[in-house]
Design an enzyme around this catalytic site. Sequence first.
Site, PDB file in Angstrom:
ATOM      1  N   SER A  74       0.868  -1.183   0.000  1.00  0.00           N
ATOM      2  CA  SER A  74       0.000   0.000   0.000  1.00  0.00           C
ATOM      3  C   SER A  74       0.904   1.233   0.000  1.00  0.00           C
ATOM      4  O   SER A  74       2.097   1.137   0.316  1.00  0.00           O
ATOM      5  CB  SER A  74      -0.848   0.012   1.282  1.00  0.00           C
ATOM      6  OG  SER A  74      -1.496   1.255   1.465  1.00  0.00           O
TER       7      SER A  74
ATOM      8  N   TYR B 200      -3.315  -1.352  10.308  1.00  0.00           N
ATOM      9  CA  TYR B 200      -3.193  -1.528   8.850  1.00  0.00           C
ATOM     10  C   TYR B 200      -1.829  -1.031   8.357  1.00  0.00           C
ATOM     11  O   TYR B 200      -1.142  -1.710   7.583  1.00  0.00           O
ATOM     12  CB  TYR B 200      -4.326  -0.756   8.160  1.00  0.00           C
ATOM     13  CG  TYR B 200      -4.352  -0.910   6.654  1.00  0.00           C
ATOM     14  CD1 TYR B 200      -4.877  -2.055   6.063  1.00  0.00           C
ATOM     15  CD2 TYR B 200      -3.870   0.101   5.825  1.00  0.00           C
ATOM     16  CE1 TYR B 200      -4.911  -2.196   4.680  1.00  0.00           C
ATOM     17  CE2 TYR B 200      -3.901  -0.029   4.444  1.00  0.00           C
ATOM     18  CZ  TYR B 200      -4.432  -1.176   3.876  1.00  0.00           C
ATOM     19  OH  TYR B 200      -4.457  -1.309   2.498  1.00  0.00           O
TER      20      TYR B 200
HETATM   21  P1  NAP Z   1     -11.495  -5.866  -1.037  1.00  0.00           P
HETATM   22  O1  NAP Z   1     -12.338  -5.437  -2.175  1.00  0.00           O
HETATM   23  O2  NAP Z   1     -12.053  -5.841   0.337  1.00  0.00           O
HETATM   24  O3  NAP Z   1     -10.959  -7.351  -1.375  1.00  0.00           O
HETATM   25  C1  NAP Z   1     -10.201  -8.093  -0.459  1.00  0.00           C
HETATM   26  C2  NAP Z   1     -10.675  -9.540  -0.530  1.00  0.00           C
HETATM   27  O4  NAP Z   1      -9.842 -10.337   0.355  1.00  0.00           O
HETATM   28  C3  NAP Z   1     -12.114  -9.699  -0.038  1.00  0.00           C
HETATM   29  O5  NAP Z   1     -12.844 -10.580  -0.877  1.00  0.00           O
HETATM   30  C4  NAP Z   1     -11.925 -10.280   1.351  1.00  0.00           C
HETATM   31  O6  NAP Z   1     -13.023 -11.012   1.835  1.00  0.00           O
HETATM   32  C5  NAP Z   1     -10.732 -11.183   1.101  1.00  0.00           C
HETATM   33  N1  NAP Z   1     -10.125 -11.632   2.347  1.00  0.00           N
HETATM   34  C6  NAP Z   1     -10.082 -10.968   3.537  1.00  0.00           C
HETATM   35  N2  NAP Z   1      -9.481 -11.718   4.467  1.00  0.00           N
HETATM   36  C7  NAP Z   1      -9.133 -12.873   3.878  1.00  0.00           C
HETATM   37  C8  NAP Z   1      -8.483 -14.034   4.328  1.00  0.00           C
HETATM   38  N3  NAP Z   1      -8.091 -14.172   5.612  1.00  0.00           N
HETATM   39  N4  NAP Z   1      -8.277 -15.057   3.461  1.00  0.00           N
HETATM   40  C9  NAP Z   1      -8.681 -14.950   2.182  1.00  0.00           C
HETATM   41  N5  NAP Z   1      -9.324 -13.871   1.684  1.00  0.00           N
HETATM   42  C10 NAP Z   1      -9.534 -12.832   2.526  1.00  0.00           C
HETATM   43  O7  NAP Z   1     -10.160  -5.013  -0.976  1.00  0.00           O
HETATM   44  P2  NAP Z   1      -9.237  -4.395  -2.124  1.00  0.00           P
HETATM   45  O8  NAP Z   1      -9.386  -2.945  -2.066  1.00  0.00           O
HETATM   46  O9  NAP Z   1      -9.411  -5.122  -3.399  1.00  0.00           O
HETATM   47  O10 NAP Z   1      -7.820  -4.723  -1.485  1.00  0.00           O
HETATM   48  C11 NAP Z   1      -6.948  -5.737  -1.995  1.00  0.00           C
HETATM   49  C12 NAP Z   1      -5.579  -5.511  -1.382  1.00  0.00           C
HETATM   50  O11 NAP Z   1      -5.109  -4.230  -1.796  1.00  0.00           O
HETATM   51  C13 NAP Z   1      -5.588  -5.496   0.158  1.00  0.00           C
HETATM   52  O12 NAP Z   1      -4.406  -6.091   0.635  1.00  0.00           O
HETATM   53  C14 NAP Z   1      -5.582  -4.018   0.466  1.00  0.00           C
HETATM   54  O13 NAP Z   1      -5.014  -3.755   1.723  1.00  0.00           O
HETATM   55  C15 NAP Z   1      -4.730  -3.491  -0.662  1.00  0.00           C
HETATM   56  N6  NAP Z   1      -4.895  -2.073  -0.902  1.00  0.00           N
HETATM   57  C16 NAP Z   1      -6.111  -1.568  -1.246  1.00  0.00           C
HETATM   58  C17 NAP Z   1      -6.221  -0.212  -1.465  1.00  0.00           C
HETATM   59  C18 NAP Z   1      -7.524   0.436  -1.851  1.00  0.00           C
HETATM   60  O14 NAP Z   1      -7.568   1.668  -1.878  1.00  0.00           O
HETATM   61  N7  NAP Z   1      -8.562  -0.309  -2.172  1.00  0.00           N
HETATM   62  C19 NAP Z   1      -5.116   0.629  -1.310  1.00  0.00           C
HETATM   63  C20 NAP Z   1      -3.903   0.083  -0.953  1.00  0.00           C
HETATM   64  C21 NAP Z   1      -3.803  -1.288  -0.758  1.00  0.00           C
HETATM   65  P3  NAP Z   1     -14.047 -10.216   2.834  1.00  0.00           P
HETATM   66  O15 NAP Z   1     -14.650  -9.107   2.020  1.00  0.00           O
HETATM   67  O16 NAP Z   1     -15.007 -11.280   3.250  1.00  0.00           O
HETATM   68  O17 NAP Z   1     -13.190  -9.686   3.973  1.00  0.00           O
END
Ligand code: NAP
Length: 242
Positions: free
Chosen positions: A134, A147
């Site tokens: 991130s 986080y």
């Molecule tokens: P998201 O839409 O919430 O997708 C994350 C997925 O991971 C969800 O389906 C979630 O399921 C699943 N998950 C959570 N805990 C898990 C576990 N223990 N085992 C397996 N799957 C699990 O989030 P995203 O925005 O796509 O984020 C993806 C990655 O990018 C994350 O690491 C996040 O920190 C990083 N990131 C995101 C952003 C942003 O702005 N969106 C910015 C920087 C970094 P549930 O929904 O049931 O929890």
Amino acid sequence: MTVSLVTGAGSGIGAATARRLGDRGDRVVCVDIDGDRAAEVADGIEHALAFTADITDEAQCDAMVSMAVDRFGGMDAVVTCAGIETMGDSLEFDPAAFRRIVDVNLTGSFLTAQRTARVMKAQGEGGWIVLIGSINSQAALPGAAAYIASKGGVLMLGRALALDLAPHGIRVNVIGPGVIDTPMTSDSLADSARREMLMERTPLGRPGNPEEIAEVAAFLTSDASSFMTGAFVPVDGGWLTR
Ligand code: NAP
């Protein structure tokens, strides 16, 4: 044929990455704690399978890798997108929630990389591992200590794994997304004051979309990035340049 595994593939960045790797012809294993959502994504990809796993659980990580090898014959590329975020003041933050965030974001990335790298090493043909960090791997914001700590750890985990796995031809790189429009950020982006604050800090003045991260994940899991390992690649609309 490249075999790829994407965690967190049921939503947001993971779903976009699974689709992008599927579009280039990979066999894609879509892993998520929510198996129904992973199955929906896999259904839209020509050669894909869904697998339900909590990536903090060692036995479930082993099972997801065994399934990938049994069904697709190997393991070449991994993108660890599974992650969670809970905001809260550090003085009041529940230690159990802190541990869970570190467990999913950091330990889960480690377990996924470790289990898949063992297969890559045995195959003897190298491999690609991409960890999703991130902007918070490098820059803090108020109210998100767990986080931010976990994502700082992901950055250094990527560098450490790059050193350990380079002798086996396995390249490990970390992507640092900025504010990306996914279910994880939907509440923040719907709150006009918070959205304004986030966009003021983003020189390009808009959230990114998950496909813009997926494109870089595809590059880092290909020979186009053949001399890159241990790199941190911000994809953040300029956030970290300030
Ligand atoms: P998201 O839409 O919430 O997708 C994350 C997925 O991971 C969800 O389906 C979630 O399921 C699943 N998950 C959570 N805990 C898990 C576990 N223990 N085992 C397996 N799957 C699990 O989030 P995203 O925005 O796509 O984020 C993806 C990655 O990018 C994350 O690491 C996040 O920190 C990083 N990131 C995101 C952003 C942003 O702005 N969106 C910015 C920087 C970094 P549930 O929904 O049931 O929890």
